[in-house]
Scaffold this motif. Sequence first.
Motif, PDB file in Angstrom:
ATOM      1  N   ILE A  23      53.078  71.706  35.503  1.00 53.25           N
ATOM      2  CA  ILE A  23      53.002  72.830  34.566  1.00 53.25           C
ATOM      3  C   ILE A  23      52.141  72.453  33.368  1.00 53.25           C
ATOM      4  O   ILE A  23      51.270  73.213  32.956  1.00 53.25           O
ATOM      5  CB  ILE A  23      54.400  73.264  34.090  1.00 53.25           C
ATOM      6  N   VAL A  24      52.381  71.278  32.812  1.00 53.74           N
ATOM      7  CA  VAL A  24      51.628  70.832  31.640  1.00 53.74           C
ATOM      8  C   VAL A  24      50.149  70.732  31.988  1.00 53.74           C
ATOM      9  O   VAL A  24      49.292  71.229  31.263  1.00 53.74           O
ATOM     10  CB  VAL A  24      52.169  69.481  31.125  1.00 53.74           C
ATOM     11  N   TRP A  25      49.840  70.111  33.105  1.00 52.76           N
ATOM     12  CA  TRP A  25      48.452  69.944  33.513  1.00 52.76           C
ATOM     13  C   TRP A  25      47.790  71.301  33.754  1.00 52.76           C
ATOM     14  O   TRP A  25      46.688  71.551  33.290  1.00 52.76           O
ATOM     15  CB  TRP A  25      48.363  69.081  34.770  1.00 52.76           C
ATOM     16  N   LEU A  26      48.485  72.187  34.506  1.00 53.96           N
ATOM     17  CA  LEU A  26      47.909  73.499  34.803  1.00 53.96           C
ATOM     18  C   LEU A  26      47.743  74.350  33.547  1.00 53.96           C
ATOM     19  O   LEU A  26      46.756  75.066  33.407  1.00 53.96           O
ATOM     20  CB  LEU A  26      48.780  74.248  35.811  1.00 53.96           C
ATOM     21  N   SER A  27      48.699  74.289  32.635  1.00 53.65           N
ATOM     22  CA  SER A  27      48.583  75.105  31.432  1.00 53.65           C
ATOM     23  C   SER A  27      47.402  74.640  30.577  1.00 53.65           C
ATOM     24  O   SER A  27      46.686  75.451  30.019  1.00 53.65           O
ATOM     25  CB  SER A  27      49.888  75.092  30.630  1.00 53.65           C
ATOM     26  N   GLN A  28      47.189  73.331  30.514  1.00 54.11           N
ATOM     27  CA  GLN A  28      46.040  72.833  29.766  1.00 54.11           C
ATOM     28  C   GLN A  28      44.743  73.263  30.435  1.00 54.11           C
ATOM     29  O   GLN A  28      43.799  73.684  29.779  1.00 54.11           O
ATOM     30  CB  GLN A  28      46.095  71.307  29.656  1.00 54.11           C
ATOM     31  N   ALA A  29      44.714  73.213  31.769  1.00 54.93           N
ATOM     32  CA  ALA A  29      43.512  73.618  32.494  1.00 54.93           C
ATOM     33  C   ALA A  29      43.265  75.121  32.341  1.00 54.93           C
ATOM     34  O   ALA A  29      42.145  75.557  32.116  1.00 54.93           O
ATOM     35  CB  ALA A  29      43.649  73.252  33.969  1.00 54.93           C
ATOM     36  N   SER A  46      46.764  81.099  44.391  1.00 57.63           N
ATOM     37  CA  SER A  46      48.089  80.563  44.686  1.00 57.63           C
ATOM     38  C   SER A  46      48.224  79.170  44.104  1.00 57.63           C
ATOM     39  O   SER A  46      47.237  78.484  43.886  1.00 57.63           O
ATOM     40  CB  SER A  46      48.328  80.518  46.196  1.00 57.63           C
ATOM     41  N   VAL A  47      49.441  78.815  43.837  1.00 66.18           N
ATOM     42  CA  VAL A  47      49.767  77.473  43.376  1.00 66.18           C
ATOM     43  C   VAL A  47      50.667  76.881  44.437  1.00 66.18           C
ATOM     44  O   VAL A  47      51.678  77.481  44.803  1.00 66.18           O
ATOM     45  CB  VAL A  47      50.501  77.503  42.020  1.00 66.18           C
ATOM     46  N   ARG A  72      64.365  76.072  45.620  1.00 65.87           N
ATOM     47  CA  ARG A  72      64.511  77.071  44.561  1.00 65.87           C
ATOM     48  C   ARG A  72      63.757  76.634  43.306  1.00 65.87           C
ATOM     49  O   ARG A  72      63.064  77.441  42.674  1.00 65.87           O
ATOM     50  CB  ARG A  72      66.000  77.280  44.252  1.00 65.87           C
ATOM     51  N   GLU A  73      63.863  75.367  42.955  1.00 66.16           N
ATOM     52  CA  GLU A  73      63.165  74.859  41.777  1.00 66.16           C
ATOM     53  C   GLU A  73      61.652  74.936  41.958  1.00 66.16           C
ATOM     54  O   GLU A  73      60.924  75.300  41.034  1.00 66.16           O
ATOM     55  CB  GLU A  73      63.595  73.417  41.476  1.00 66.16           C
ATOM     56  N   GLN A  74      61.168  74.630  43.155  1.00 69.34           N
ATOM     57  CA  GLN A  74      59.727  74.723  43.431  1.00 69.34           C
ATOM     58  C   GLN A  74      59.247  76.168  43.265  1.00 69.34           C
ATOM     59  O   GLN A  74      58.209  76.413  42.640  1.00 69.34           O
ATOM     60  CB  GLN A  74      59.416  74.249  44.848  1.00 69.34           C
ATOM     61  N   THR A  75      59.986  77.093  43.811  1.00 65.83           N
ATOM     62  CA  THR A  75      59.609  78.504  43.725  1.00 65.83           C
ATOM     63  C   THR A  75      59.597  78.973  42.277  1.00 65.83           C
ATOM     64  O   THR A  75      58.683  79.685  41.842  1.00 65.83           O
ATOM     65  CB  THR A  75      60.583  79.367  44.551  1.00 65.83           C
ATOM     66  N   ARG A  76      60.598  78.580  41.519  1.00 65.29           N
ATOM     67  CA  ARG A  76      60.651  78.956  40.101  1.00 65.29           C
ATOM     68  C   ARG A  76      59.483  78.382  39.333  1.00 65.29           C
ATOM     69  O   ARG A  76      58.885  79.060  38.491  1.00 65.29           O
ATOM     70  CB  ARG A  76      61.965  78.480  39.480  1.00 65.29           C
ATOM     71  N   GLN A  77      59.138  77.131  39.604  1.00 66.49           N
ATOM     72  CA  GLN A  77      58.021  76.510  38.893  1.00 66.49           C
ATOM     73  C   GLN A  77      56.708  77.202  39.234  1.00 66.49           C
ATOM     74  O   GLN A  77      55.852  77.392  38.366  1.00 66.49           O
ATOM     75  CB  GLN A  77      57.944  75.014  39.222  1.00 66.49           C
TER      76      GLN A  77
END
Length: 180
Positions: A23-29, A46-47, A72-77
């Motif tokens: 998430i951190v990496w993608l948000s910065q990108a 898609s991610v 479930r955690e993967q889908t939420r992320q």
Amino acid sequence: MNLKIKASLIWITVIPAIAVCSIVWLSQACFGQQKEEGLPVNIPDSVCFSAEIIELTENEGENYFVNYRIKREQTRQETLNMLEPLLASDITETRSQAQQRWLALSDKISREAEIENVLKMKGFTDIVSEVNTQKATVTVLANQLKVQDMFIIQNTVSEITGFSVDQIEVAVVKDTSEKI
């Protein structure tokens, strides 16, 4: 048994940690790509996250719950990753819709966690829940459920979600552990 529990805990903590780093990496990108005000945010089609799930115990029932939580955690992320750039959009309507989806997801996560925690405190071994706008589904680790167990589950879920009993589904995953 302690080794199996430790392996289970490692998987439960490692997957979310990887997701947070992503998430951190993608948000910065993604935030770095938006150069002009008022332009729509570019979102990838898609991610994808993948993880190899290993058998953690010999109890298939317990494995179901571990694998369910990881998925479930993967889908939420993935969902949160898609919403993050939209939340930073300069387009008011886009940002507003993303905020509504973010709040709905947060509410869903909160209600599911509350259902699971309350039912565990009431003595159920393991449990996962899925709450959407029309119904709640609760899956319990047990050999069988008594009528009073069904009442406890339905009453708890109804109090938390406001759903009527006919909007609450209860499923059982067999506990295959050897009882001594």
